[in-house]
Design a protein around this motif. Structure first.
Motif, PDB file in Angstrom:
ATOM      1  N   VAL B 210       0.851  -1.196   0.000  1.00 31.68           N
ATOM      2  CA  VAL B 210       0.000   0.000   0.000  1.00 31.68           C
ATOM      3  C   VAL B 210       0.882   1.239   0.000  1.00 31.68           C
ATOM      4  O   VAL B 210       0.680   2.165  -0.784  1.00 31.68           O
ATOM      5  CB  VAL B 210      -0.929  -0.004   1.234  1.00 31.68           C
ATOM      6  CG1 VAL B 210      -1.658   1.323   1.345  1.00 31.68           C
ATOM      7  CG2 VAL B 210      -1.927  -1.138   1.136  1.00 31.68           C
ATOM      8  N   SER B 211       1.907   1.239   0.851  1.00 37.46           N
ATOM      9  CA  SER B 211       2.723   2.439   0.947  1.00 37.46           C
ATOM     10  C   SER B 211       3.587   2.607  -0.299  1.00 37.46           C
ATOM     11  O   SER B 211       3.853   3.726  -0.729  1.00 37.46           O
ATOM     12  CB  SER B 211       3.542   2.409   2.233  1.00 37.46           C
ATOM     13  OG  SER B 211       4.894   2.186   1.977  1.00 37.46           O
ATOM     14  N   ALA B 212       4.016   1.505  -0.916  1.00 39.04           N
ATOM     15  CA  ALA B 212       4.803   1.615  -2.145  1.00 39.04           C
ATOM     16  C   ALA B 212       3.967   2.253  -3.251  1.00 39.04           C
ATOM     17  O   ALA B 212       4.428   3.122  -3.984  1.00 39.04           O
ATOM     18  CB  ALA B 212       5.302   0.244  -2.580  1.00 39.04           C
ATOM     19  N   PHE B 213       2.700   1.834  -3.342  1.00 36.61           N
ATOM     20  CA  PHE B 213       1.831   2.414  -4.377  1.00 36.61           C
ATOM     21  C   PHE B 213       1.559   3.890  -4.093  1.00 36.61           C
ATOM     22  O   PHE B 213       1.547   4.718  -5.007  1.00 36.61           O
ATOM     23  CB  PHE B 213       0.504   1.647  -4.461  1.00 36.61           C
ATOM     24  CG  PHE B 213       0.631   0.369  -5.233  1.00 36.61           C
ATOM     25  CD1 PHE B 213       1.002   0.399  -6.570  1.00 36.61           C
ATOM     26  CD2 PHE B 213       0.408  -0.859  -4.635  1.00 36.61           C
ATOM     27  CE1 PHE B 213       1.138  -0.764  -7.298  1.00 36.61           C
ATOM     28  CE2 PHE B 213       0.548  -2.036  -5.344  1.00 36.61           C
ATOM     29  CZ  PHE B 213       0.911  -1.995  -6.678  1.00 36.61           C
ATOM     30  N   ARG B 214       1.355   4.181  -2.812  1.00 33.68           N
ATOM     31  CA  ARG B 214       1.098   5.574  -2.437  1.00 33.68           C
ATOM     32  C   ARG B 214       2.294   6.439  -2.821  1.00 33.68           C
ATOM     33  O   ARG B 214       2.171   7.503  -3.419  1.00 33.68           O
ATOM     34  CB  ARG B 214       0.840   5.634  -0.931  1.00 33.68           C
ATOM     35  CG  ARG B 214       0.424   6.982  -0.414  1.00 33.68           C
ATOM     36  CD  ARG B 214      -0.002   6.865   1.050  1.00 33.68           C
ATOM     37  NE  ARG B 214       0.868   5.990   1.813  1.00 33.68           N
ATOM     38  CZ  ARG B 214       2.037   6.372   2.328  1.00 33.68           C
ATOM     39  NH1 ARG B 214       2.468   7.597   2.169  1.00 33.68           N
ATOM     40  NH2 ARG B 214       2.771   5.507   2.998  1.00 33.68           N
ATOM     41  N   ARG B 215       3.495   5.940  -2.484  1.00 31.20           N
ATOM     42  CA  ARG B 215       4.710   6.681  -2.819  1.00 31.20           C
ATOM     43  C   ARG B 215       4.861   6.855  -4.319  1.00 31.20           C
ATOM     44  O   ARG B 215       5.257   7.913  -4.802  1.00 31.20           O
ATOM     45  CB  ARG B 215       5.929   5.944  -2.298  1.00 31.20           C
ATOM     46  CG  ARG B 215       6.259   6.310  -0.893  1.00 31.20           C
ATOM     47  CD  ARG B 215       7.480   5.558  -0.452  1.00 31.20           C
ATOM     48  NE  ARG B 215       7.474   5.370   0.979  1.00 31.20           N
ATOM     49  CZ  ARG B 215       7.717   6.341   1.838  1.00 31.20           C
ATOM     50  NH1 ARG B 215       8.011   7.543   1.408  1.00 31.20           N
ATOM     51  NH2 ARG B 215       7.671   6.119   3.124  1.00 31.20           N
ATOM     52  N   ALA B 216       4.555   5.788  -5.065  1.00 29.69           N
ATOM     53  CA  ALA B 216       4.679   5.853  -6.523  1.00 29.69           C
ATOM     54  C   ALA B 216       3.750   6.922  -7.072  1.00 29.69           C
ATOM     55  O   ALA B 216       4.139   7.728  -7.920  1.00 29.69           O
ATOM     56  CB  ALA B 216       4.360   4.487  -7.128  1.00 29.69           C
ATOM     57  N   GLY B 217       2.518   6.951  -6.545  1.00 29.12           N
ATOM     58  CA  GLY B 217       1.559   7.962  -6.985  1.00 29.12           C
ATOM     59  C   GLY B 217       2.051   9.364  -6.685  1.00 29.12           C
ATOM     60  O   GLY B 217       2.024  10.247  -7.547  1.00 29.12           O
ATOM     61  N   ASP B 218       2.535   9.546  -5.460  1.00 27.74           N
ATOM     62  CA  ASP B 218       3.030  10.863  -5.045  1.00 27.74           C
ATOM     63  C   ASP B 218       4.201  11.300  -5.909  1.00 27.74           C
ATOM     64  O   ASP B 218       4.285  12.451  -6.340  1.00 27.74           O
ATOM     65  CB  ASP B 218       3.497  10.825  -3.579  1.00 27.74           C
ATOM     66  CG  ASP B 218       2.328  10.719  -2.619  1.00 27.74           C
ATOM     67  OD1 ASP B 218       1.187  10.773  -3.112  1.00 27.74           O
ATOM     68  OD2 ASP B 218       2.556  10.576  -1.408  1.00 27.74           O
ATOM     69  N   LEU B 219       5.108  10.354  -6.165  1.00 27.71           N
ATOM     70  CA  LEU B 219       6.301  10.689  -6.938  1.00 27.71           C
ATOM     71  C   LEU B 219       5.919  11.085  -8.361  1.00 27.71           C
ATOM     72  O   LEU B 219       6.420  12.073  -8.907  1.00 27.71           O
ATOM     73  CB  LEU B 219       7.255   9.491  -6.958  1.00 27.71           C
ATOM     74  CG  LEU B 219       8.553   9.723  -7.701  1.00 27.71           C
ATOM     75  CD1 LEU B 219       9.418  10.715  -6.948  1.00 27.71           C
ATOM     76  CD2 LEU B 219       9.301   8.420  -7.900  1.00 27.71           C
ATOM     77  N   ALA B 220       4.991  10.316  -8.967  1.00 24.96           N
ATOM     78  CA  ALA B 220       4.556  10.622 -10.324  1.00 24.96           C
ATOM     79  C   ALA B 220       3.957  12.021 -10.373  1.00 24.96           C
ATOM     80  O   ALA B 220       4.252  12.819 -11.272  1.00 24.96           O
ATOM     81  CB  ALA B 220       3.539   9.581 -10.788  1.00 24.96           C
ATOM     82  N   MET B 221       3.150  12.321  -9.360  1.00 23.32           N
ATOM     83  CA  MET B 221       2.522  13.638  -9.301  1.00 23.32           C
ATOM     84  C   MET B 221       3.588  14.729  -9.170  1.00 23.32           C
ATOM     85  O   MET B 221       3.543  15.732  -9.882  1.00 23.32           O
ATOM     86  CB  MET B 221       1.606  13.666  -8.070  1.00 23.32           C
ATOM     87  CG  MET B 221       0.763  14.887  -7.956  1.00 23.32           C
ATOM     88  SD  MET B 221      -0.835  14.558  -8.617  1.00 23.32           S
ATOM     89  CE  MET B 221      -1.585  13.687  -7.245  1.00 23.32           C
ATOM     90  N   ALA B 222       4.557  14.503  -8.277  1.00 26.81           N
ATOM     91  CA  ALA B 222       5.594  15.512  -8.058  1.00 26.81           C
ATOM     92  C   ALA B 222       6.424  15.714  -9.318  1.00 26.81           C
ATOM     93  O   ALA B 222       6.811  16.837  -9.648  1.00 26.81           O
ATOM     94  CB  ALA B 222       6.494  15.081  -6.896  1.00 26.81           C
ATOM     95  N   MET B 223       6.702  14.624 -10.050  1.00 22.38           N
ATOM     96  CA  MET B 223       7.497  14.760 -11.261  1.00 22.38           C
ATOM     97  C   MET B 223       6.726  15.519 -12.327  1.00 22.38           C
ATOM     98  O   MET B 223       7.276  16.363 -13.029  1.00 22.38           O
ATOM     99  CB  MET B 223       7.894  13.373 -11.779  1.00 22.38           C
ATOM    100  CG  MET B 223       9.038  12.758 -10.978  1.00 22.38           C
ATOM    101  SD  MET B 223       9.274  11.014 -11.323  1.00 22.38           S
ATOM    102  CE  MET B 223      10.151  11.079 -12.862  1.00 22.38           C
ATOM    103  N   GLU B 224       5.428  15.204 -12.443  1.00 24.51           N
ATOM    104  CA  GLU B 224       4.622  15.912 -13.424  1.00 24.51           C
ATOM    105  C   GLU B 224       4.496  17.385 -13.089  1.00 24.51           C
ATOM    106  O   GLU B 224       4.532  18.241 -13.973  1.00 24.51           O
ATOM    107  CB  GLU B 224       3.234  15.285 -13.496  1.00 24.51           C
ATOM    108  CG  GLU B 224       3.171  14.176 -14.516  1.00 24.51           C
ATOM    109  CD  GLU B 224       1.742  13.835 -14.839  1.00 24.51           C
ATOM    110  OE1 GLU B 224       1.186  13.040 -14.084  1.00 24.51           O
ATOM    111  OE2 GLU B 224       1.213  14.388 -15.815  1.00 24.51           O
ATOM    112  N   ALA B 225       4.365  17.657 -11.775  1.00 28.50           N
ATOM    113  CA  ALA B 225       4.226  19.042 -11.351  1.00 28.50           C
ATOM    114  C   ALA B 225       5.478  19.841 -11.703  1.00 28.50           C
ATOM    115  O   ALA B 225       5.431  21.060 -11.837  1.00 28.50           O
ATOM    116  CB  ALA B 225       3.979  19.111  -9.834  1.00 28.50           C
TER     117      ALA B 225
END
Lengths: 285, 263
Positions: B210-225
């Motif tokens: 769960v936390s790995a997926f959450r981190r992946a989502g956050d990272l993708a968002m931060a990179m796109e931002a």
């Protein structure tokens, strides 16, 4: 059941290039019925200290005694210890794993060997203590809000009926409503006779609910006393990168402005003090 | 407990080997592996060993570290050695007991194969010990980038590798924390039979995923931002430049190959 910490030190990764002193010569007694707040700047060793209280970390030197027993002695029953001393980790919502809230709360008591009605009673009792909406019991924990998940995690620890509950930043990262609700839960747990060790960054909460405060600074126990005693030493706290509660800050400013008020910890107390001071002033005039 | 595992095993010191261009280091490692397999006689291993030791000394690496990299391989090594020893047909019989026949040819092959394995692993660990993972993936990306013309996703591959490497310590720490949290609730990860132990991993693995997926989502968002849009037109922080040291390293390796072939 008092916890005695005797000259305890902890060194992370001794002998490696990453060696770091986390705690140095800590000497502290946690009495029955205490609500001890552990405060200190980031990296002061609060979480490390917390993990020593139920044997998850072993001190490099010194002893931890629970009920007079050295918990790190050979042959000490760590699992039995962890039933007596519960530990709620920082961001505890990330430890949830079961399909339903019910099953997740049952994890701890099940590990204690409970089954059937007894288990069911424990789960429901713990669930009731954290004031969640009744329909959440059969929901997946992953459907809940962050604050609710945190309370489920707390219920999971409470269900083991520990006599001492150690909580690492239980209210960090919650919205004001979640924070108030959780603070109430903590206070009720304390009122029901559970000894509580609370790690917190929020001085207002510490002032409101703690019976004693221990201040850690760079791995050493810098101060120990009642909230009133500790927060009277505002300048020392500031030199350690810590704050005083807003009420105390306001008292300082009032005094600087010429109004005679003592240090107050709660809003009610402060309001009272201001009224008294105003009336006194009015009487003089 | 999980923190004690060393991964990526970069050994942070300053040395001429550490400073070599990662592209060159990757190519030279491949060349070294080729050299290890080119040698037919056992004598060929002497220059190979000399090369490894020279590289380790130049890199200020304790030889102990290189040997430590071979340690997990010991079972495979013993297995390879014994298989080749017993199941090689040969002329010169050294020893014959019942149906087991040990021949000189078999013995030589056994030594050769085990030595190859040892040098293969030490060559590869030399690369990872002297190159930080991020620099290594950077070098790989540059080496593979000509393949982009035929549609090979060199940049994406390198980015995925760097992110994976970057998050290994984070996830290890997370696993450590969750494990402790569950132990505080009375979980037992150590005792019981295989099935019980596998089952006891569920309370660890579910939150970890769960936390790995959450981190992946956050990272993708931060990179796109921050306007990440793949490798197209992206400039680099570290511009790779060849130096004289790279040339010397190439010459030494070329010499090694020539010597090995000649022996």
């Amino acid at each position: 059941m008092p916890i005695r910490i005797e000259h305890m030190s902890h060194v992370y990764q001794p002998g490696s290039p990453f060696e770091a002193d986390a705690l140095e010569d800590i000497d502290l007694t946690i009495n029955d019925g205490d609500l001890l707040a552990l405060i200190g700047h980031t990296g002061s060793g609060k979480s490390t200290l917390a993990q020593h209280l139920n044997g998850l970390l072993t001190p490099t030197s010194g002893r931890v005694l629970v009920d007079g027993e050295d918990i790190n002695a050979k042959g000490a029953d760590r699992r039995a210890l962890r039933q007596r001393v519960g530990l709620l980790f920082q961001y505890a919502e990330y430890q949830l794993f079961e399909e339903t809230v019910y099953k997740d709360i049952a994890f701890g008591p099940k590990n204690q060997g409970l089954t059937g009605d007894e288990l069911d009673a424990r789960v429901r009792e713990a669930f009731a203590k954290v004031h969640l909406p009744p329909d959440t019991l059969e929901k997946s924990p992953f459907e809940l809000s962050g604050g609710q998940m945190r309370r489920v995690a707390l219920a999971g620890v409470v269900a083991m009926q520990p006599r001492v509950l150690v909580m690492d930043e239980p209210i960090a990262g919650l919205d004001p409503k979640g924070r108030d609700e959780l603070t109430d839960v903590i206070r009720e747990l304390h009122d029901s006779g559970v000894t509580i060790v609370l790690i917190s960054h929020n001085m207002d909460d510490v002032a409101r609910i703690a019976t004693r405060v221990a201040v850690l600074d760079k791995g050493r126990l810098a101060m120990l006393g009642t909230p009133r005693e500790i927060f009277a030493r505002g300048e020392e706290l500031e030199s350690m990168g810590l704050d005083v509660p807003q009420t105390v800050q306001l008292c300082h400013r009032l005094r600087a402005g010429g109004m005679e008020v003592p240090d107050c910890l709660t809003n009610e107390e402060l309001a009272e003090a201001i009224c008294t001071a105003l009336e006194g002033g009015a009487a003089d005039a | 407990m999980l923190k004690d595992i060393t991964l990526g095993q970069y050994y942070p010191v300053k040395s001429p080997v550490h400073n070599l261009d990662p592209r060159i280091k990757i190519i030279l490692t491949i060349a070294f592996i080729v050299a290890v397999f080119l040698g037919t006689s056992l004598w060929a291993f002497i220059p190979v060993a000399a090369y490894i030791i020279l590289a380790a000394v130049l890199a200020h690496l304790p030889l102990k570290l290189l040997l430590k990299g071979i340690k997990p391989l010991r079972i495979i090594l013993i297995f390879t050695f014994l298989l080749n020893l017993f199941f090689n047909a040969g002329e010169t019989v050294l020893l014959e007991v019942w149906k087991i026949r040990i021949t000189l040819e078999g013995l030589l092959t056994a030594i050769r194969f085990s030595m190859r394995l040892v040098f293969l692993v030490s060559g590869a660990s030399l690369l990872t010990l002297t190159t930080p993972p991020v620099v290594l993936t950077d070098g790989m990306e540059r080496l593979l980038s000509p393949l982009r013309k035929i549609g090979f996703p060199a940049h994406e591959l390198a980015m995925m590798m760097s992110i994976a490497l970057r998050f290994i310590p984070v996830l290890l720490e997370e696993a450590d924390k969750i494990m402790k949290a569950q132990m505080a609730r009375g979980a037992d990860f150590e005792s019981g039979n295989l099935i019980q132990r596998a089952k006891s991993m569920v309370p660890l693995l579910v939150p970890l995923f769960v936390s790995a997926f959450r981190r992946a989502g956050d990272l993708a968002m931060a990179m796109e931002a921050r306007c990440y849009h793949g490798g197209e037109g992206r400039t680099r922080l570290r511009v790779l430049k060849l130096t004289m040291n790279d040339l010397y390293a190439c010459l030494i390796t070329a010499a090694l190959i020539v010597i090995v072939v000649l022996i």
